[in-house]
Design an enzyme around this catalytic site. Structure first.
Site, short mmCIF file in Angstrom:
data_model
loop_
_atom_site.label_atom_id
_atom_site.label_comp_id
_atom_site.label_asym_id
_atom_site.label_seq_id
_atom_site.Cartn_x
_atom_site.Cartn_y
_atom_site.Cartn_z
N ASP A 487 -16.79 24.12 8.38
CA ASP A 487 -17.17 25.32 9.12
C ASP A 487 -16.45 25.46 10.45
O ASP A 487 -16.48 26.50 11.07
CB ASP A 487 -18.67 25.25 9.43
CG ASP A 487 -19.50 25.83 8.31
OD1 ASP A 487 -18.95 26.54 7.48
OD2 ASP A 487 -20.71 25.54 8.30
C1 BGC Z 1 -22.85 22.26 7.48
C2 BGC Z 1 -21.99 22.38 6.25
C3 BGC Z 1 -20.55 22.19 6.60
C4 BGC Z 1 -20.35 20.91 7.38
C5 BGC Z 1 -18.94 20.73 7.85
C6 BGC Z 1 -22.55 20.97 8.20
O1 BGC Z 1 -23.25 20.93 9.38
O2 BGC Z 1 -24.21 22.29 7.10
O3 BGC Z 1 -22.18 23.63 5.64
O4 BGC Z 1 -19.83 22.15 5.42
O5 BGC Z 1 -21.20 20.89 8.51
O6 BGC Z 1 -18.56 21.63 8.83
#
Ligand code: BGC
Length: 801
Positions: A487
């Site tokens: 993200d």
């Molecule tokens: C989120 C995921 C994401 C991951 C990496 C997590 O906090 O819940 O959706 O893929 O972080 O960024």
């Protein structure tokens, strides 16, 4: 025997973690609840509970980020002479003669002793009930009679955990309570639209009570010095506005050796609109009284606790291992599966790192969580898949998150995360392989929850797949959209305004060349799974369509080999302008874990040696003492073109932290490449029960955390974001299917372990649909496999591989 640790140890026979001193490096918590009433409880009885939604139906008030940390919970105060103490040490912090906290499966038992008085409190939520039970047992362990007082205390949240912290001009006037001999009732806002209230009851008449916080605690005191407790009194206060609380007082006496027991019930009731009141302004308490009756006797509480025990016995009897490695056994048999369940229940909503008001259920997160629980609660997995699919749009895109209470997509975040749709294939495949329930594919599922738009789940999977092929970039690789799994790799965001969120700010995808090798690997892996599902006789999809899926997968493999290989490893992405990311040509962020994980799990270029090379590079560049970091070298400054990833200091979170979620991707890649030493080494590094230094790790030694600080951080090895993380499901998949090698297939179990031969003899118990398998495995390192066709009944097998 387990090594001696300063803060506690495992009790595997009881399925408990035993905390032996209260001042752990961070509150070490547990969860209670199995259906829709959930509680968080720390080793000093801090925490809160909610019904269904941690934001909108918060029952107890909790202050995140308070000083001191973890203030508020269910506190019992004991006044014995001039000394006031709590069985869980906090909030008074009076030194105890003995202290122990046992976190078990859905319950927590806290026991403190001071000056010959022992107080043991068992906290649990009975299955399918909307209440916490606090069973308090007091024992005079001394030689003289004791007269002392006991107070209970909880503070109510005014339901909406968000406005509860903000809208004081209203909140401080709305609080309302009712006081009855059996319970103290919190009925704030019940007079208007709400049809629910909470109560804190107890199974014997109390000697005093308070419902007004100021009266109980005092305007200038803290939880550690409530003025009523110090004075040995109750104010018998009736809250009108301000901050409603519930406290009962008991004046007690115990002969030497004698015990006494009180059972408290902290409950939540929802009434039908037409039966809200029994008289003007008097709430209908029938359901509360039923709960108080059911649980407010020793035998009622015993039965409820036994039901909870058998719930977890049944869950944890489905998969177990007996090996020569105790750390492995306790992880597999107890804590990893437990964490998978909790993560499935909570998604990413409520932990000591998630405030319960921020995030709904993630589309990708929830699909991945399924991999940890399909074998445990398949019928709930089924429902979750259908709920998630219903937040999809007709073009295959989907809401990134949805709200648990309404199941509606979250407009604040919207969609456009281009990995999201593929996870629906991942979750559905995991579910059908476990259950054999191909029927789910024919369930009608709407788009964006709009009635009348239903198509079959299978159609949803098809459009998920097509969403990638419809959105390819200049190299034939998937366009990344707002972001892929990571993200924080925001290639179309270009934010220079610190007041906007990287996640929600408008993206500039128009004209963007940003492509993701992580999605490419995911597409190939899931595309192969999808084709296998479609071709299965139970689905028998149109062969032309299956061929189309296979050729799209083949085309993607070619695109990855042609444009996604950097010489020693897989590139991570192309940026907005078509620039390489995760390449040796970059100064920082030369190599990333996600594309090495997904492309090796998809076995892209395996025959040409690309997978082995990529895995070697991961070991060489990403591995450190505590696991594999996400990228290296870490970004040392903010790069507008990359977004949030470069906003983190080096070694933390997505900027070169050990993001435990993706370590299993490499481990599975290693297992598929048949390299058991690397598999085992990487697995032990991230698995908490192997942790040597609990103080350094800081967070709970019994659950995985999302992130452990990486080699570039100030304190490498320090854990954060424990409990709610995709790490739970991925480490489960990794250890159960790829290390121990029990792989559910559509028509049976494939046994294909990858574990160092020294640990290669072990027994597995596996419930699979209507069959129970007891399998003794002798793995000698020959990389053999063995298929067991599914037949109902009991089977005992011995296999040498
Ligand atoms: C989120 C995921 C994401 C991951 C990496 C997590 O906090 O819940 O959706 O893929 O972080 O960024």
């Amino acid at each position: 025997m387990e090594e001696k640790h300063p803060f506690g140890h495992f009790d595997d026979a009881a399925r408990e973690y035993v905390i032996t001193r209260p001042d752990t490096p961070w509150p070490w918590i547990n969860y209670m609840g199995t259906r829709d009433f959930f509680s968080l409880i720390s080793n000093t009885a801090g925490g809160y509970c909610f019904c269904r939604d941690a934001k909108f139906r918060r029952i107890l008030r909790y202050r995140y980020n308070g000083v001191p940390m973890d203030a508020g919970g269910r506190y019992f105060y004991i006044k014995d002479g001039d000394i006031v103490w709590n069985p869980g040490w906090k909030p008074c912090k009076t030194p105890l003669d003995t202290y122990e906290c046992r976190h078990g499966m859905g319950y927590t038992r806290i026991c403190g002793e001071k000056n010959g008085l022992r107080a043991e409190v068992l906290f649990f939520v009975p299955p399918d009930a909307r209440c916490e039970i606090h069973r308090v047992k007091l024992t005079n362990t001394g030689k003289t009679p004791k007269r002392f007082q006991l107070w209970s205390f909880v503070e109510w949240c005014l339901w909406n955990a968000s406005t509860d912290m903000e809208n004081f001009q209203r909140n401080l006037s709305t609080g309302e309570v009712e006081i009855e001999p059996d319970a103290l009732y919190h009925k704030t806002e019940y007079r208007e639209r709400r049809d629910h209230y909470a109560f804190y009851g107890v199974n014997r008449p109390y000697d005093g009570f308070d419902t007004d916080r100021e009266t109980f605690i005092g305007m200038y005191n803290g939880f550690d010095a409530p003025q009523q407790v110090l004075a040995g009194t109750s104010g018998n206060s009736v809250a009108h506005g301000w901050s409603p609380v519930a406290s009962h007082r008991f004046d007690l006496e115990l002969k030497p050796g004698a015990s006494d027991e009180l059972i408290f019930v902290l409950g939540y009731v929802k009434n039908p609109q037409e039966a809200k009141f029994t008289a003007p302004a008097v709430i209908n308490k029938a359901q509360a009284r039923k709960m108080l009756q059911a649980y407010g006797t020793p035998s009622g509480a015993d039965i409820a606790f036994a039901t909870l025990k058998s719930y977890w016995d049944d869950i944890l009897s489905r998969f177990s291992v007996a090996s020569v490695v105790p750390e492995l056994d306790r992880t597999v048999n107890i804590w990893n599966q437990y964490q998978c369940m909790i993560t499935f229940f909570m998604s990413r909503s409520a932990s000591y790192f998630e405030s319960g008001i921020g995030r709904g259920m993630g589309f990708r997160d929830s699909n991945q969580d399924l991999a940890g629980i399909v074998h445990l609660i398949p019928e709930r997995a089924r429902q979750r898949i259908l709920d998630i699919a219903a937040t999809q749009f007709p073009d295959g895109g989907c809401y990134h998150q949805y709200q648990p209470l309404t199941k509606r997509g979250n407009n604040d975040i919207g969609g456009g995360f281009n990995d999201d749709p593929l996870w629906l294939i991942f979750g559905t495949v995991a579910y059908i392989k476990e259950t054999g329930d191909f029927g789910i594919l024919h369930e009608p599922v709407p788009f964006d929850n709009k009635p009348g738009t239903e198509v079959s789940l299978l159609e949803h999977l098809k459009i998920s797949f097509a969403h990638v092929t419809d959105n390819l970039g200049p190299h034939g690789l998937p366009l990344i959209g707002r972001a892929d799994w990571n993200d924080c790799l925001n290639l179309n965001c270009f934010s220079d305004n610190p007041d906007e969120s990287f996640q929600t700010t408008e993206n500039k995808t128009e004209g963007s060349k940003a492509e993701s090798l992580m999605i490419a690997g995911l597409f190939v892996a899931e595309g192969k799974d999808f084709a296998e599902l479609l071709a299965h006789p139970a689905v028998a999809a149109d062969p032309k369509y299956v061929a189309k899926v296979r050729s799209a997968v083949a085309a993607m493999e070619t695109a990855v080999k042609t444009h996604g290989w950097d010489g020693e490893w897989f590139l991570r992405a192309y940026g907005y302008y078509g620039d390489k990311i995760g390449s040796n040509e970059n100064d920082e962020g030369k190599i990333f874990i996600e594309s090495q994980g997904w492309c090796t799990m998809a076995r892209i270029g395996a025959d040409e040696g690309l997978c082995d090379k990529a895995l070697d590079s991961a070991v060489e560049h990403l591995e450190c003492e505590h696991g594999l970091v996400l990228n290296t070298p870490a970004y040392t400054h903010y790069i507008k073109d990359y977004g949030e990833i470069s906003s983190y200091p080096q070694g933390y979170k997505e900027n070169a932290g050990i993001f435990c979620h993706n370590n299993p991707w490499i481990i599975i890649g290693e297992a598929m490449a048949g390299r058991e030493d690397a598999v085992w080494r990487h697995y032990c590094k991230i698995t908490p029960s192997f942790t040597k230094d609990q103080a350094l790790r800081k967070v709970e030694p019994y659950v995985f955390c999302q992130m452990v600080a990486g080699k570039d951080a100030a304190r490498p090895g320090e854990g954060k974001n424990s409990w709610l993380t995709g790490t739970a499901a991925w480490t489960w998949k990794c250890v159960s299917e790829f290390i121990l090698g029990i792989k559910p297939q559509y028509d049976g179990l494939l046994i294909e372990p990858c574990i160092p031969a020294a640990y290669g003899t072990y027994k597995i118990h596996r419930r699979f649909r209507n069959a129970e398998y007891d399998i003794t495995i002798h793995y000698t390192g020959r990389h053999g496999k063995h298929f067991i066709p599914y037949t109902p009944g009991r089977h005992t097998l011995e296999i040498e591989l």
